[in-house]
Design a protein around this motif. Structure first.
Motif, PDB file in Angstrom:
ATOM      1  N   ALA A  92      14.256  -3.857  47.447  1.00  0.00           N
ATOM      2  CA  ALA A  92      14.175  -2.572  48.139  1.00  0.00           C
ATOM      3  C   ALA A  92      13.500  -2.717  49.497  1.00  0.00           C
ATOM      4  O   ALA A  92      13.888  -2.059  50.478  1.00  0.00           O
ATOM      5  CB  ALA A  92      13.417  -1.560  47.280  1.00  0.00           C
ATOM      6  N   GLN A  96      14.120  -1.467  54.312  1.00  0.00           N
ATOM      7  CA  GLN A  96      13.240  -0.458  54.895  1.00  0.00           C
ATOM      8  C   GLN A  96      13.043  -0.686  56.389  1.00  0.00           C
ATOM      9  O   GLN A  96      13.077  -1.817  56.876  1.00  0.00           O
ATOM     10  CB  GLN A  96      11.878  -0.478  54.192  1.00  0.00           C
ATOM     11  CG  GLN A  96      11.948  -0.290  52.686  1.00  0.00           C
ATOM     12  CD  GLN A  96      12.708   0.953  52.280  1.00  0.00           C
ATOM     13  OE1 GLN A  96      12.502   2.036  52.840  1.00  0.00           O
ATOM     14  NE2 GLN A  96      13.585   0.814  51.293  1.00  0.00           N
ATOM     15  N   TRP A 169      15.049  -9.926  50.199  1.00  0.00           N
ATOM     16  CA  TRP A 169      16.090  -9.747  49.184  1.00  0.00           C
ATOM     17  C   TRP A 169      16.401 -11.044  48.447  1.00  0.00           C
ATOM     18  O   TRP A 169      16.702 -11.023  47.243  1.00  0.00           O
ATOM     19  CB  TRP A 169      17.347  -9.103  49.758  1.00  0.00           C
ATOM     20  CG  TRP A 169      18.125  -9.864  50.794  1.00  0.00           C
ATOM     21  CD1 TRP A 169      18.154  -9.630  52.134  1.00  0.00           C
ATOM     22  CD2 TRP A 169      19.026 -10.963  50.575  1.00  0.00           C
ATOM     23  NE1 TRP A 169      19.006 -10.507  52.769  1.00  0.00           N
ATOM     24  CE2 TRP A 169      19.558 -11.330  51.831  1.00  0.00           C
ATOM     25  CE3 TRP A 169      19.450 -11.662  49.444  1.00  0.00           C
ATOM     26  CZ2 TRP A 169      20.472 -12.374  51.988  1.00  0.00           C
ATOM     27  CZ3 TRP A 169      20.361 -12.696  49.592  1.00  0.00           C
ATOM     28  CH2 TRP A 169      20.855 -13.051  50.861  1.00  0.00           C
TER      29      TRP A 169
END
Length: 396
Positions: A92, A96, A169
């Motif tokens: 996540a 961002q 990631w």
């Protein structure tokens, strides 16, 4: 409880060692891309350094909580939950663009990371006998050093310039693989006899180890500060090309493993954990102080020497010392308390070091680190008699 066979013993230690090393895929990955994050977010280094502060503060507080919970619940399930949180948060994080949301996510990451070390040490304390515990406690610190080196090498190779997202990631996806590995191994501590939450017992334990807690806080500020900011120092020094910073920082971590070997060798020969830790902390402190006058490539050599000593001492403080101080059945709690101090105060290095570099330069940072390590030396030396009292954890 019957002691495990030599083969089972090696399997327990091996699985725990590998799993905890790979916890660091989703923990120290942000260090390599801090400068890139500052540019991408149009923020100062002190501001992006707050990621380290938030992480270590949350990690430290929840290390205490997880340590206490780990004395009552299944360590196996706690580690599973922690790995899942780490994986999801890192994935996540890569998407961002707001520093505020990043701070929230990295704090949640600290909760997941807290479910590793202390519960794992309960497994070791209750599956192995006291003689094995003292030997194994000098092996476990190798896991986080190797994990840091692997992470910095990987992230440094694939995440350069504006491509900072891959630093999150990719480790997130790899952590899902670590979760599968741990789940398949299925290693757990014996089922605990329900004891209930006893605040008075916890307070008494904390009073008894107050000097060690303070020493760990001081050493943790330096240790975690170096973990967060070492790649940035190498960048600022302009001694190596930018695309080699991650590899050089990782190589320095690998060199620092010598400190763990030295600490292990000294403990096996002298059977003195506290004295060994104090001597190595003192050596690291003087190395940091010498950096206030060193320049050029010599600084990297001195940093390596300081890291060697600091890694050896810190490894003993967060692994061997908790197991020696913990009464039966309390290994997870004592480990959690000691590591809470290390990481909570280590979190202060996130914004403190970033701000100090911008205001006064790296010389001020090295001077501060040296003074704190010498203070930690004195506190560990004062508590050296605790080792002779033989109050360590015993098998359940």
């Amino acid at each position: 409880m019957n002691a495990p066979s030599p083969r089972q013993h090696k399997r327990i230690v091996g699985v725990i060692w590998i799993t905890y090393a790979l916890f660091y895929l989703g923990r120290v990955n942000f260090s390599v891309v801090l400068p890139a994050l500052a540019i991408a977010l149009d923020a100062s280094r002190a501001e992006v350094g707050a990621l380290g502060t938030v992480f270590f503060w949350v990690y430290g507080i929840f290390h205490f909580i997880s340590g206490e919970i780990g004395s009552h619940l299944s360590p196996f399930r706690m580690v599973c939950a922690g790995l899942l949180i780490i994986a999801l948060v890192n994935i996540a994080f890569a998407f961002q663009t707001s520093l505020l949301l990043m701070l929230v996510l990295w704090g949640i990451n600290g909760i997941g990371q807290s479910a590793g070390w202390a519960p794992m040490f309960r497994i070791l304390a209750e599956r192995l006998d006291r003689g094995q515990i003292k030997v194994i406690s000098t092996v476990m610190p190798f896991s986080y050093v190797i994990g840091t080196a692997i992470t910095w090498t990987l992230v440094g190779a694939v995440a350069t310039g504006a491509n900072w997202q891959v630093a999150f990631w990719l480790p997130g996806l790899l952590t899902l693989g670590v979760l599968a590995f741990w789940w398949r191994a299925g290693i757990d501590a014996p089922k605990a006899t329900p004891q209930g939450f006893n605040p008075s017992q916890i307070r008494a334990e904390l009073r008894q180890i107050a000097a060690v807690l303070l020493a760990t806080a001081l050493a943790g500020f330096v240790f975690n500060g170096m973990t967060i900011w070492l790649p940035t120092y190498i960048l600022d020094s302009r001694i190596v090309p930018e695309n080699a910073i991650g590899s050089v920082a990782a190589a320095m971590q690998v060199i620092a493993i010598l400190g763990l070997f030295l600490a292990r060798l000294r403990v096996l020969r002298s059977n003195q954990v506290f004295v060994t830790a104090a001597a190595m902390l003192a050596a690291a402190g003087f190395a940091m102080l010498s950096l206030t006058a060193a320049t050029g490539p010599l600084t990297l050599l001195i940093i390596c020497l300081g890291m060697i000593m600091l890694n050896g001492a810190f490894g003993l403080v967060v692994s061997a010392v908790p197991l020696l101080l913990a009464p039966p059945g309390r290994a997870s709690s004592i480990t959690g308390s000691i590591n809470m101090m290390s990481n909570f105060f280590g979190g202060m290095a996130g914004f403190t070091v970033g701000g100090l570099v911008e205001w006064s330069g790296w010389t001020a940072v090295f001077g501060l680190w040296g003074a704190l390590l010498l203070m930690a030396t004195a506190l560990i030396w004062i508590k050296r008699g605790a080792e002779e009292e033989g109050t360590g954890a015993t098998p359940a």
